[in-house]
Enzyme design. Structure first.
Site, PDB file in Angstrom:
ATOM      1  N   SER A 168      63.132  65.113  97.623  1.00 18.81           N
ATOM      2  CA  SER A 168      64.494  65.852  97.815  1.00 18.81           C
ATOM      3  C   SER A 168      65.353  65.222  98.972  1.00 18.81           C
ATOM      4  O   SER A 168      64.991  64.305  99.734  1.00 18.81           O
ATOM      5  CB  SER A 168      64.162  67.415  98.353  1.00 18.81           C
ATOM      6  OG  SER A 168      65.517  67.946  99.155  1.00 18.81           O
ATOM      7  N   LEU A 217      63.724  59.765  98.219  1.00 22.39           N
ATOM      8  CA  LEU A 217      64.048  60.310  97.002  1.00 22.39           C
ATOM      9  C   LEU A 217      64.958  59.076  95.911  1.00 22.39           C
ATOM     10  O   LEU A 217      64.494  58.966  94.760  1.00 22.39           O
ATOM     11  CB  LEU A 217      64.888  61.445  96.946  1.00 22.39           C
ATOM     12  CG  LEU A 217      65.847  61.927  95.574  1.00 22.39           C
ATOM     13  CD1 LEU A 217      64.965  62.400  94.632  1.00 22.39           C
ATOM     14  CD2 LEU A 217      66.678  63.069  96.314  1.00 22.39           C
ATOM     15  N   GLU A 277      61.944  62.041 101.490  1.00 26.00           N
ATOM     16  CA  GLU A 277      63.338  62.806 101.921  1.00 26.00           C
ATOM     17  C   GLU A 277      64.392  61.910 101.808  1.00 26.00           C
ATOM     18  O   GLU A 277      64.405  60.623 102.326  1.00 26.00           O
ATOM     19  CB  GLU A 277      63.227  63.070 103.434  1.00 26.00           C
ATOM     20  CG  GLU A 277      61.969  64.056 103.711  1.00 26.00           C
ATOM     21  CD  GLU A 277      61.965  64.373 105.222  1.00 26.00           C
ATOM     22  OE1 GLU A 277      61.568  65.411 105.598  1.00 26.00           O
ATOM     23  OE2 GLU A 277      62.089  63.490 106.119  1.00 26.00           O
ATOM     24  N   CYS A 278      65.541  62.018 101.149  1.00 25.33           N
ATOM     25  CA  CYS A 278      66.939  61.461 101.250  1.00 25.33           C
ATOM     26  C   CYS A 278      66.475  60.055 100.565  1.00 25.33           C
ATOM     27  O   CYS A 278      66.513  59.926  99.372  1.00 25.33           O
ATOM     28  CB  CYS A 278      67.541  61.743 102.527  1.00 25.33           C
ATOM     29  SG  CYS A 278      69.285  61.279 102.140  1.00 25.33           S
ATOM     30  N   GLY A 279      66.525  59.142 101.596  1.00 25.59           N
ATOM     31  CA  GLY A 279      66.090  57.680 100.854  1.00 25.59           C
ATOM     32  C   GLY A 279      65.117  57.371 100.231  1.00 25.59           C
ATOM     33  O   GLY A 279      65.143  56.630  99.364  1.00 25.59           O
TER      34      GLY A 279
END
Length: 484
Positions: free
Chosen positions: A461, A372, A368-370
């Site tokens: 993502s 990714l 998630e986010c970081g």
């Protein structure tokens, strides 16, 4: 039910985090067991709550989890481990600000009503005198379903200024429960996504927290605040439970599959109530999750669901550890600030190689986010793990907001077509932004776009999801980690 207060603000920046975490620290210093919580999806403010209370902080987000889960999530947080004597819930933005275009949904006022909690309004009084009464009166009467039990005046200039404010508020019958002057010793540094998380400034944060607890005890009426909290009505909620959530989700999925008429995405996320084990060895699958200063964003309930589904959870630090935990079967890379640690992450070549080898072996990864950004080829020119084709860069444009999402492909977390809710909050960009098929089709304010990268073994993502609303995701990931 536990005594409780919601600490709301007239606006963002009024001082909610200062007051809320200070109250948590002050009441903890008095010997109470205090549970902290944050309205909304934010990960950073809860790190200060956890520092103040010594307990995992929680998020109460009526969009991410759905309004129906909010009371039970608070009850669960207060009952987990040693039962809490007092819950202090920090609001988000201004008291009545919620999800854009959705009325009160996910606002502080909404959560206060869902949890039947009295509200203490923090007012930035730096440039006010008698006008403070008009402001507070408007907040009090805007929604009579919200119980505003008193105010704390923040950024007061002097004792004379405090007296003027108290005099103005007296005729409207709203108690002044505290008056706080500005103190640079407790100012918390900020950067592009808000406050700097505790894990990146632990020693300094602890020192500031101790000073803050003293200031709150001196400037606020703790006895009156505790009395108001104890007067909160019964919550009338059953505590959320990860095992029960998995079982309920499995039952729902089984009934939908048996009916044979539900769309594939609605039949998805089938959970297994019994803990998942490796078929050959009978051992619990090991799910390693990123921790340390670069990866601090994860919801406590996500980890609880993974554990309830059968995983053995082991933290690791991509900054300092040279290898993944022994026997790692699945990899959970949450969010954080890898962009602040790009050089150090790149320098830890053995860990990057271990992550790449894990992916090459076909073992599951959820990012998630970081996470990714860490899986991509590079981040601001620093070499990353190379599992995905993305090139990450920190930009100046903020991507922020709630999203409705549909999974674009089967992955270790989601079945294609699964419909979920999530949240984006990042300044960075990834090129390419998505693969074909994408991880998600995201919808917000009538617009739709593809985002993220999904394969049968990797889901990556920018979207943060709270699995309490989708417990089957955790079960699916644990099954994938066990080779199922």
């Amino acid at each position: 039910m536990t005594a409780r207060l919601v600490i709301a603000g007239t606006t963002s920046g009024a001082g909610k985090t200062t007051v809320a975490s200070g109250l948590m620290a002050a009441f903890t210093a008095r010997g109470l067991t205090v549970q902290g919580a944050k309205v909304g999806p934010d990960f950073i403010d809860p790190s200060y709550h956890a520092l103040a209370t010594g307990r995992p902080a929680r998020n109460l987000d009526a969009f991410l989890s759905g309004p129906e889960l909010v009371p039970g999530l608070l009850a669960h947080a207060c009952a987990d481990g040693t039962p809490a004597d007092l819950a202090i819930v920090e609001g988000v933005m201004g008291l009545y600000d919620g999800a854009s275009g959705r009325g009160e949904l996910a606002s502080t006022a909404h959560v206060a009503k869902l949890t039947r909690s009295p509200v203490v309004l923090v007012v930035d009084a730096a440039s006010m005198a008698r006008s403070v009464a008009a402001l507070v009166l408007g907040y009090k009467h805007y929604d009579l379903g919200v119980d505003i039990a008193g105010v704390i005046l923040n950024k007061v200039g002097s004792s004379f200024h405090a007296d003027l404010l108290r005099e103005a508020l007296e005729p409207i019958g709203v108690p002044v429960l505290g008056a706080l002057t500005r103190d640079e010793r407790v100012e918390t540094p900020s950067r592009h996504l808000g406050l700097v998380p505790v894990d990146e400034r632990d020693a300094r944060a602890r020192g500031a927290q101790a000073v803050l607890a003293e200031r709150i005890a001196e400037g606020c009426d703790l006895e009156a605040l505790h009395r108001i909290a104890r007067g909160a009505p019964d919550l009338h909620a059953t505590a959320w439970d990860p095992v029960a959530a998995l079982a309920a989700d499995a039952g729902t999925a089984a009934r939908a599959a048996g009916a044979g008429s539900a769309p594939r995405g609605e039949r998805a996320l089938a959970a297994v109530p019994d803990p998942v084990r490796h078929a050959a060895t009978g051992a619990a699958p090991v799910v390693a999750y990123a921790a340390g200063a670069a990866f601090t964003f994860r919801y406590a309930e996500n980890l609880e669901l993974l554990r309830a589904a059968g995983a053995e959870l082991v933290p690791f630090d991509p900054l300092g550890d040279a290898a993944l935990p022994e026997g790692t079967d699945g990899l959970y890379l949450g969010g954080g600030f890898p962009e602040e640690h790009g050089e150090a992450l790149a320098a830890n070549a053995p860990m990057r190689a271990a992550v790449a080898a894990h992916a090459a072996a076909g073992r599951p990864i959820a990012a998630e986010c970081g996470g990714l950004l860490y899986l991509g080829r590079s981040l601001d020119g620093h070499e990353m793990c190379g599992v995905l084709p993305g090139e990450g860069r920190l930009g100046k444009r903020l991507t922020l907001g709630y999203r409705e999402a549909t999974a674009g492909a089967d992955s270790p977390l989601w079945e294609a077509g699964a419909a979920v809710r999530g949240h984006e909050f990042h300044y960075s960009t990834v090129t390419p932004e998505t693969t074909d098929p994408p991880a998600w089709a995201l919808r917000s304010r009538g617009r739709e776009r593809s985002e993220g990268m999904a394969t049968p073994t990797v889901h990556a993502s920018y979207l943060h999801t709270h699995w309490a609303a989708f417990p089957g995701a955790a079960a699916r990931f644990v099954r994938a980690s066990a080779g199922g």
